[in-house]
Design a protein around this motif. Structure first.
Motif, PDB file in Angstrom:
ATOM      1  N   ALA A 140      -8.389  -1.241  16.889  1.00 31.91           N
ATOM      2  CA  ALA A 140      -8.496   0.290  16.548  1.00 31.91           C
ATOM      3  C   ALA A 140      -8.727   0.224  15.032  1.00 31.91           C
ATOM      4  N   LYS A 141      -8.832   1.453  14.543  1.00 31.03           N
ATOM      5  CA  LYS A 141      -9.288   1.828  13.250  1.00 31.03           C
ATOM      6  C   LYS A 141      -8.296   2.579  12.568  1.00 31.03           C
ATOM      7  N   GLY A 142      -8.105   2.781  11.240  1.00 32.37           N
ATOM      8  CA  GLY A 142      -7.117   3.689  10.507  1.00 32.37           C
ATOM      9  C   GLY A 142      -7.752   5.028  10.441  1.00 32.37           C
ATOM     10  N   ILE A 143      -7.020   5.921   9.853  1.00 32.21           N
ATOM     11  CA  ILE A 143      -7.489   7.202   9.863  1.00 32.21           C
ATOM     12  C   ILE A 143      -8.729   7.394   9.027  1.00 32.21           C
ATOM     13  N   ASN A 144      -9.039   6.641   8.151  1.00 30.41           N
ATOM     14  CA  ASN A 144     -10.290   6.687   7.401  1.00 30.41           C
ATOM     15  C   ASN A 144     -11.342   5.887   8.066  1.00 30.41           C
ATOM     16  N   GLY A 145     -11.090   5.386   8.905  1.00 28.11           N
ATOM     17  CA  GLY A 145     -11.995   4.148   9.694  1.00 28.11           C
ATOM     18  C   GLY A 145     -11.681   2.939   9.365  1.00 28.11           C
ATOM     19  N   HIS A 146     -11.013   2.673   8.393  1.00 35.24           N
ATOM     20  CA  HIS A 146     -10.467   1.371   7.837  1.00 35.24           C
ATOM     21  C   HIS A 146      -9.131   1.303   7.521  1.00 35.24           C
ATOM     22  N   TYR A 147      -8.614   0.074   7.126  1.00 34.00           N
ATOM     23  CA  TYR A 147      -7.088   0.178   6.662  1.00 34.00           C
ATOM     24  C   TYR A 147      -7.189  -0.335   5.045  1.00 34.00           C
ATOM     25  N   GLU A 148      -6.178  -0.112   4.498  1.00 36.49           N
ATOM     26  CA  GLU A 148      -6.136  -0.613   2.986  1.00 36.49           C
ATOM     27  C   GLU A 148      -4.694  -1.190   2.844  1.00 36.49           C
ATOM     28  N   ILE A 149      -4.592  -2.408   2.130  1.00 37.83           N
ATOM     29  CA  ILE A 149      -3.698  -3.379   2.059  1.00 37.83           C
ATOM     30  C   ILE A 149      -3.452  -3.434   0.566  1.00 37.83           C
ATOM     31  N   ALA A 150      -2.251  -3.481   0.018  1.00 36.44           N
ATOM     32  CA  ALA A 150      -2.050  -3.518  -1.534  1.00 36.44           C
ATOM     33  C   ALA A 150      -1.127  -4.896  -1.632  1.00 36.44           C
TER      34      ALA A 150
ATOM     35  N   TRP B 297      -3.309   4.517 -16.299  1.00 39.53           N
ATOM     36  CA  TRP B 297      -1.731   4.512 -15.915  1.00 39.53           C
ATOM     37  C   TRP B 297      -1.159   3.081 -16.056  1.00 39.53           C
ATOM     38  N   GLY B 298      -2.039   1.918 -16.507  1.00 40.61           N
ATOM     39  CA  GLY B 298      -1.430   0.552 -16.765  1.00 40.61           C
ATOM     40  C   GLY B 298      -1.647  -0.290 -15.936  1.00 40.61           C
ATOM     41  N   GLN B 299      -2.133   0.051 -14.793  1.00 39.34           N
ATOM     42  CA  GLN B 299      -2.194  -1.083 -13.697  1.00 39.34           C
ATOM     43  C   GLN B 299      -3.521  -1.852 -13.947  1.00 39.34           C
ATOM     44  N   ARG B 300      -3.507  -3.083 -13.807  1.00 36.06           N
ATOM     45  CA  ARG B 300      -4.730  -4.000 -13.829  1.00 36.06           C
ATOM     46  C   ARG B 300      -4.842  -4.090 -12.286  1.00 36.06           C
ATOM     47  N   THR B 301      -6.305  -3.692 -11.681  1.00 35.47           N
ATOM     48  CA  THR B 301      -6.235  -3.697 -10.204  1.00 35.47           C
ATOM     49  C   THR B 301      -7.799  -4.137 -10.065  1.00 35.47           C
ATOM     50  N   CYS B 302      -7.967  -4.797  -8.592  1.00 36.07           N
ATOM     51  CA  CYS B 302      -9.230  -5.199  -8.123  1.00 36.07           C
ATOM     52  C   CYS B 302      -9.165  -5.019  -6.726  1.00 36.07           C
ATOM     53  N   TYR B 303     -10.456  -4.878  -6.009  1.00 33.21           N
ATOM     54  CA  TYR B 303     -10.597  -4.797  -4.620  1.00 33.21           C
ATOM     55  C   TYR B 303     -11.591  -5.765  -4.167  1.00 33.21           C
TER      56      TYR B 303
ATOM     57  N   GLU C 164      -6.290  -4.369  -2.112  1.00 33.68           N
ATOM     58  CA  GLU C 164      -6.217  -4.184  -3.414  1.00 33.68           C
ATOM     59  C   GLU C 164      -5.164  -5.116  -3.942  1.00 33.68           C
ATOM     60  N   ILE C 165      -5.607  -5.875  -5.401  1.00 29.92           N
ATOM     61  CA  ILE C 165      -4.907  -6.784  -6.061  1.00 29.92           C
ATOM     62  C   ILE C 165      -4.553  -6.336  -7.240  1.00 29.92           C
ATOM     63  N   GLY C 166      -3.300  -6.265  -7.447  1.00 30.04           N
ATOM     64  CA  GLY C 166      -2.919  -5.501  -8.890  1.00 30.04           C
ATOM     65  C   GLY C 166      -1.421  -5.951  -9.392  1.00 30.04           C
ATOM     66  N   SER C 167      -1.281  -5.365 -10.834  1.00 30.80           N
ATOM     67  CA  SER C 167      -0.075  -5.827 -11.394  1.00 30.80           C
ATOM     68  C   SER C 167       0.121  -4.901 -12.492  1.00 30.80           C
ATOM     69  N   PHE C 168       1.277  -4.524 -12.866  1.00 34.17           N
ATOM     70  CA  PHE C 168       1.783  -3.782 -14.028  1.00 34.17           C
ATOM     71  C   PHE C 168       2.285  -4.354 -15.141  1.00 34.17           C
ATOM     72  N   THR C 169       2.159  -5.783 -15.102  1.00 41.49           N
ATOM     73  CA  THR C 169       2.500  -6.678 -16.170  1.00 41.49           C
ATOM     74  C   THR C 169       1.435  -7.189 -16.890  1.00 41.49           C
ATOM     75  N   ASN C 170       1.262  -6.647 -18.307  1.00 39.56           N
ATOM     76  CA  ASN C 170       0.185  -7.245 -19.085  1.00 39.56           C
ATOM     77  C   ASN C 170       0.644  -8.678 -19.460  1.00 39.56           C
ATOM     78  N   SER C 171      -0.321  -9.559 -19.388  1.00 40.17           N
ATOM     79  CA  SER C 171      -0.254 -10.863 -19.668  1.00 40.17           C
ATOM     80  C   SER C 171       0.350 -11.149 -21.224  1.00 40.17           C
TER      81      SER C 171
END
Length: 104
Positions: free
Chosen positions: A37-47, A79-85, A95-102
């Motif tokens: 099946a498909k999600g509401i916007n046609g796809h799913y999103e996972i974090a 807002w301080g999150q490092r993220t990528c998709y 989405e792959i992310g962290s709020f912890t600055n190295s």
């Protein structure tokens, strides 16, 4: 709270099982985890979260090398999150992310 599992709907089970098991490294992945099946916007999103900013960058590069589709390179949001998709073979966003600055 701990994520014990999740299900997404897919068209090609074998392809998706290989991606989540072999590219993302999810353990105990079987075709029983997927339905069609498909999600509401046609796809799913996972974090997914990783340890720190450096891990966001290195995980993104590693997954692209393994065959994930790049969507958005690593960036630090206001807002301080490092993220990528990345996207899986059927276009679902991960989405792959962290709020912890190295450097902290």
């Amino acid at each position: 709270m701990k994520l014990d599992g999740f299900g997404i709907f897919v068209k090609d089970m074998a392809c998706m099982v290989r991606f989540y098991r072999d590219v993302l490294g999810f353990e105990k992945m079987t075709s029983k985890k997927f339905n069609y099946a498909k999600g509401i916007n046609g796809h799913y999103e996972i974090a997914l979260s990783v340890e720190n900013y450096d891990a966001v960058d290195s995980t993104y590069k590693e997954l692209i090398t393994k065959g994930a589709t790049p969507v958005l390179e690593s960036t630090t949001e206001p807002w301080g999150q490092r993220t990528c998709y990345i996207a899986d073979p059927e276009g679902n966003l991960i989405e792959i992310g962290s709020f912890t600055n190295s450097s902290s």
